[in-house]
Design a protein around this motif. Structure first.
Motif, short mmCIF file in Angstrom:
data_model
loop_
_atom_site.label_atom_id
_atom_site.label_comp_id
_atom_site.label_asym_id
_atom_site.label_seq_id
_atom_site.Cartn_x
_atom_site.Cartn_y
_atom_site.Cartn_z
N VAL A 261 0.67 -1.24 -0.20
CA VAL A 261 0.06 0.04 0.09
C VAL A 261 1.05 1.19 -0.19
O VAL A 261 1.71 1.24 0.84
CB VAL A 261 -0.86 0.08 1.17
CG1 VAL A 261 -1.68 1.42 1.15
CG2 VAL A 261 -1.83 -1.23 1.44
N GLN A 262 0.60 2.11 -0.88
CA GLN A 262 1.33 3.43 -1.10
C GLN A 262 0.40 4.61 -0.64
O GLN A 262 -0.66 4.57 -1.18
CB GLN A 262 1.89 3.54 -2.36
CG GLN A 262 2.64 5.05 -2.31
CD GLN A 262 3.53 5.07 -3.76
OE1 GLN A 262 4.39 4.51 -4.13
NE2 GLN A 262 2.83 6.12 -4.66
N THR B 64 -0.32 8.54 -0.41
CA THR B 64 0.36 9.90 -1.06
C THR B 64 -0.41 10.85 -0.84
O THR B 64 -1.84 10.99 -0.78
CB THR B 64 0.21 9.71 -2.63
OG1 THR B 64 0.95 8.65 -3.05
CG2 THR B 64 1.04 11.30 -3.16
N CYS C 292 5.16 3.98 2.04
CA CYS C 292 4.77 2.85 1.64
C CYS C 292 4.88 1.93 2.54
O CYS C 292 5.59 1.78 3.54
CB CYS C 292 5.94 2.40 0.64
SG CYS C 292 6.22 3.62 -1.09
N SER D 148 -4.34 9.71 -1.19
CA SER D 148 -4.43 8.71 -2.45
C SER D 148 -3.95 7.32 -1.77
O SER D 148 -2.89 7.39 -1.33
CB SER D 148 -4.07 9.11 -3.62
OG SER D 148 -4.60 10.16 -4.00
N THR E 154 -2.66 3.77 -3.14
CA THR E 154 -2.46 2.88 -4.26
C THR E 154 -2.33 1.50 -3.62
O THR E 154 -0.96 1.31 -3.04
CB THR E 154 -1.14 3.36 -5.06
OG1 THR E 154 -1.61 4.76 -5.31
CG2 THR E 154 -1.15 2.54 -6.34
N THR F 101 -1.90 -2.48 -4.21
CA THR F 101 -1.35 -3.55 -4.94
C THR F 101 -1.78 -5.03 -4.45
O THR F 101 -1.34 -5.57 -3.39
CB THR F 101 0.03 -3.49 -5.41
OG1 THR F 101 0.25 -2.22 -5.89
CG2 THR F 101 0.16 -4.50 -6.46
N ILE G 284 -3.70 -3.07 -9.64
CA ILE G 284 -3.50 -1.95 -8.64
C ILE G 284 -4.73 -1.13 -8.59
O ILE G 284 -5.51 -0.83 -9.61
CB ILE G 284 -2.35 -0.94 -9.35
CG1 ILE G 284 -1.18 -1.53 -9.57
CG2 ILE G 284 -2.38 0.32 -8.79
CD1 ILE G 284 0.00 -0.87 -10.36
N ASN G 285 -5.21 -1.03 -7.40
CA ASN G 285 -6.70 0.02 -7.19
C ASN G 285 -5.98 1.07 -6.51
O ASN G 285 -5.29 1.16 -5.61
CB ASN G 285 -7.28 -0.87 -6.29
CG ASN G 285 -7.80 -2.36 -6.99
OD1 ASN G 285 -8.72 -2.36 -7.72
ND2 ASN G 285 -6.92 -3.28 -6.61
N VAL G 286 -6.80 2.29 -6.76
CA VAL G 286 -6.62 3.53 -6.32
C VAL G 286 -7.84 3.94 -5.35
O VAL G 286 -8.74 4.01 -6.21
CB VAL G 286 -6.17 4.67 -7.06
CG1 VAL G 286 -5.83 6.01 -6.64
CG2 VAL G 286 -4.98 4.26 -7.99
N THR H 165 -9.38 7.04 -2.66
CA THR H 165 -8.93 8.33 -2.28
C THR H 165 -9.72 8.72 -0.93
O THR H 165 -11.07 8.41 -0.87
CB THR H 165 -9.22 9.49 -3.30
OG1 THR H 165 -10.46 9.09 -3.56
CG2 THR H 165 -8.34 9.25 -4.48
#
Length: 843
Positions: A454-455, A457, A472, A502, A504, A506, A512-514, A516
């Motif tokens: 998971v990232q 941002t 991350c 956001s 991100t 995986t 990949i799913n985003v 928000t």
């Protein structure tokens, strides 16, 4: 560079592509060579800071190109290969450090299976020295063919010679101020030395050895075998054997490339109409063959590659990046490749075909016959699969839960806490007290095994800054709590107090799913209650369908005591912590009034007020809460006028910044030129008069320092002007969103303004808006004949030029007038559009 038997790069087929593309951070140097344990293909040895990396590119794009990486613990200056050990046929790796060098042997330890093989870098020799090194060159000095010796050039230009770890002798030049390129000519047992006086000299090894001893006893001067005044700085030099008894010396200058025989006879010279960055020479055929051809490839500053034979240009093409080093390589399935190292640290191996295209993102293509019907069928299958992905109807994923079901996300803000930040001004001891607001994210994962990473941002608008922009998480075990801090970094207007987060995600399948989330920063982070202000120039009314609520119940991030200390429950004045400007919020009957002396101060408080009202009515279960903004003709004119003035001010600051940056570029070139001329004067025998050049150098240095400080101040002013522009733009978008019924048109206007692109380092707002503005005026709104006269086409000059900026402001004015007329529900009358000069000064 190693010389191998090569074939021509161009053939009759159209095969072109790339075998290897590896990203590096701050790549410093690289070397291409072949070793006994990997004799079927060249290896690429790369020095990156303290780390030595060895790659062996191959055709299998799924397989790793890396053989090994090792941290040497000391900065790597240069890498060379050669036969440095006695009675060994293998080639060794020499790594030069600032005050030492090390020789390594690369060998492979075989395992029971292919995957069990290991590449090991075994140290053979390590030696330290006292003088700080600049570069190293190797070769069979003294015509001893059994092994290679080592010559290290120090920062003072002196040459130290070594045999393995044994020091041989030291030679010192009395006319070298800074070291330059040096290369060894094995055919004549001599050295090519490029001095800081722009002179190329040839000294034999025996001569250097003898005079090193004579200098110690008799102080005699060494005379070179031959010399050449290049008239410009030599950036690199290369020696390549072109016949059985002759070698060629190729030297690259700032604008010229010179080719000599090793006896001093010039073969040819090329004057470029571009700025060369690096070069590499190679032979097609063996040097003892009469048909052997010497080719030189040159990489330019504008990322182009040129291949010359003599003075004839044979080939030119575009590179993927600006190359700072270039070499040939020979892979197992690629007889002739091009290895380049970019300034950003990307090393790329490519090859040329009859249609040269160094595309580092595509594998090599084979000219097989392809059935068009088969291609069409495959395209239809891909389009069908993509459509399922877009519609969310993937059959393959139907049995798996969605990411939204696996991960639960909660984002919130905490109470701001006070922190002390020192001012950067040296002449004061003042301190600026700012608040930092914690933004807390809680991630809850029901099935940690289904998530790969998971990232997170964080994105906030200036002047807000996040302490952590990207975080991350390799794993999410149960519940993870992540906290970052948001604070006001500069004293400028606030346009948006929201933080967009956001996620991100995986999963294990690589999908990949985003996701928000958005949080609103509390008003207490950037405002505080203040003494009541009665007279304000601008007033904006917000009407609601519910009775007004006490302000103390709306802005709950303040205590009631804090709010009532200076005002009343229905009349509160706030002061911005950074700019010290005030804004007053009043609650009367069924409307709220936001008043300030500047329109930019209204935006952030207005948006925060609307958000808090929605939250308050949601807590009270009042789902039918609605509000509207009251805009009269005079208020519309004032907002339009201030918006145009903010654009004009932003453009002025950008023009000033561009002129300062151009002045800095001129001063940089002037400083470099004076440095070079001064070095020539210092190195002349006898030295010339250096006082005028030293005066110019010091004066240019002072001007450089002053220009840099002016650029820093101008950039800060430009950012403040951009924040002011964004604040008024956000207010306009808010008004149009509430007053205009056509949501699509409002969305177009919001996208056209692109207020989110006004970041700290990116202020090219006018260029981004120009094209979209012309499209909207031509296709969304109906134009009268008078509009066609006013909206003259923009000339080919930059948008910040005098005439283009004037026309740009006129177009903005026409657009805003049409939008405000539509917002008030009136008809568009021709005489409502007044001349722009009434409101905006001409630059």
């Amino acid at each position: 560079m190693s010389i191998f038997k090569v074939k021509q790069w161009w053939s009759n087929d159209k095969s072109e592509g790339v075998e290897f593309n590896e990203g590096l951070n701050n790549g410093t140097c690289f070397k291409v060579d072949k070793f006994n344990v990997h004799s079927d293909s060249d290896c690429l040895i790369v020095g990156e800071a303290n780390i030595l990396k060895i790659y062996k590119p191959n055709r299998d794009h799924d397989a790793s190109h890396s053989l090994m990486e090792i941290d040497l613990g000391v900065t790597i200056l240069q890498i060379e290969t050669g036969k440095f050990i006695v009675d060994s046929t293998d080639r060794y790796i020499l790594v030069l450090h600032p005050q030492s060098y090390a020789i390594y042997q690369l060998y492979r330890k075989e395992g029971h299976i292919v995957a069990g093989e290991q590449n090991i870098l075994q140290p053979a020799v390590k030696h330290s020295f006292t003088r700080k090194a600049h570069s190293v060159t190797c070769g069979p000095f003294g015509n001893i063919k059994t092994r290679d010796f080592i010559c290290i050039q120090a920062l003072d230009g002196s040459l130290s010679f070594f045999d393995q770890k044994t020091f041989l002798f030291l030679f010192i030049f009395d006319d070298v101020i800074i070291p330059g390129p040096i290369c060894y000519v094995a055919n004549s047992d001599s050295f090519v030395i490029c001095k800081s006086t722009w002179v190329i000299e040839i000294h034999s090894y025996q001569q250097l050895r003898e005079f090193s001893e004579l200098n110690a006893r008799q102080n005699k001067k060494n005379i070179p075998q031959w010399m050449y005044n290049a008239g410009e700085e030599i950036s690199s030099v290369q020696v390549i054997q072109t016949s059985s008894n002759m070698s060629s010396v190729i030297a690259l200058g700032e604008r010229h490339l010179c080719c000599f025989q090793d006896n001093g006879l010039m073969k040819y010279t090329i004057k470029f109409d571009f700025m060369p960055m690096c070069f590499s020479a190679y032979l097609i055929g063996w040097y003892y063959e009469p048909t052997a051809r010497l080719l030189v490839m040159v990489a330019s500053e504008d990322s182009k590659l040129y291949i010359y034979e003599g003075t004839t240009l044979l080939w030119s093409c575009n590179l993927l990046h600006q190359a700072i080093a270039i070499s040939r390589c020979f892979l197992k399935y690629l007889p002739g490749g091009l290895a380049t190292l970019s300034a950003s640290g990307v090393i790329c191996v490519s090859y040329l075909g009859t249609e040269p295209d160094l595309n580092a993102n595509t594998p090599s293509m084979v000219n097989d016959n392809i059935d068009p019907e088969q291609v069409q069928t495959e395209l239809e299958m891909v389009e069908e699969t993509l459509q399922k992905v877009l519609d969310g109807n993937e059959d393959a994923d139907s049995q798996y839960p969605s990411v939204e079901q696996i991960i639960k996300i909660k984002a919130d803000v905490g109470k701001p806490v006070q922190n002390l930040f020192e001012q950067f001004a040296k002449d004061t001891d003042e301190a600026l007290y700012l608040l930092m607001c914690p933004v807390v994210v809680i991630l809850t994962c029901e099935d940690p095994n289904s998530i790969h990473s998971v990232q997170i941002t964080y994105d906030c608008c200036p002047p807000f800054t996040c302490s952590d922009t990207i975080l991350c998480l390799d794993t999410v075990n149960g519940t993870e709590i992540i906290e970052t801090q948001v604070f006001v970094s500069t004293e400028s207007d606030i346009s948006n107090s929201r933080v967009k987060i956001s996620f991100t995600v995986t999963d294990l399948k690589g999908k990949i799913n985003v996701l928000t989330r958005e949080v609103v920063l509390p008003l207490s982070l950037y405002c505080s209650p203040a003494e009541e202000v009665f007279d304000n120039e601008f007033k904006l009314l917000v009407e609601t369908n519910q009775s007004v609520v006490d302000i103390t119940e709306i802005f709950t991030d303040f205590t009631k005591e804090e709010l009532l200390k200076h005002g009343r429950s229905h009349d509160i004045t706030f002061v911005y912590r950074a700019t010290k400007k005030t804004v007053t919020v009043k609650a009367i009957d069924k409307q709220y009034s936001i008043e300030a002396n500047d329109i930019t101060d209204i935006t952030s408080v207005l948006l925060n007020l609307i958000t808090r009202l929605n939250e308050h009515n949601a807590r009270k279960n009042l789902n039918d809460f609605r509000f509207n903004v009251t805009i009269d003709v005079e208020m519309a004119k004032q907002i339009t006028h201030r918006f145009l003035k903010s654009i004009e001010g932003h453009a002025k600051e950008r023009n000033k910044l561009n002129s300062l940056e151009e002045e800095l570029r001129v001063l940089q070139r002037q400083f470099t030129l004076i440095q070079k001329k001064l070095l020539v004067q210092y190195g002349a025998l006898p030295p010339g008069d250096c006082d005028p050049l030293e005066f110019l150098l010091k004066d240019t240095q002072q001007r450089l320092i002053k220009c840099v400080h002016e650029i820093i101040n101008c950039r800060n002013t430009t950012r403040k002007a951009g924040n002011r522009l964004a604040a008024i733009g956000q207010l306009l978008v808010f008004i149009f969103r509430k007053k205009i019924k056509d949501d699509f048109k409002v969305k177009l206007i919001e996208e056209m303004l692109t207020l989110g692109t006004l970041y700290d380092d990116y202020q090219d707002w006018e260029e981004a808006v120009t094209q979209a503005l012309t499209y909207i005026l031509n296709n969304v709104f109906q134009k009268s004949e008078k509009d066609k006269e006013k909206l003259a086409p923009v000339t080919e000059q930059g948008i910040l030029s005098h005439i283009n900026l004037k026309r740009f402001l006129k177009q903005i004015r026409v657009l805003l007038d049409k939008l405000f007329v539509e917002a008030r529900g009136e008809k568009d009358v021709e005489n409502r559009v007044t001349r722009i000069e009434e409101f905006v000064e001409v630059i």
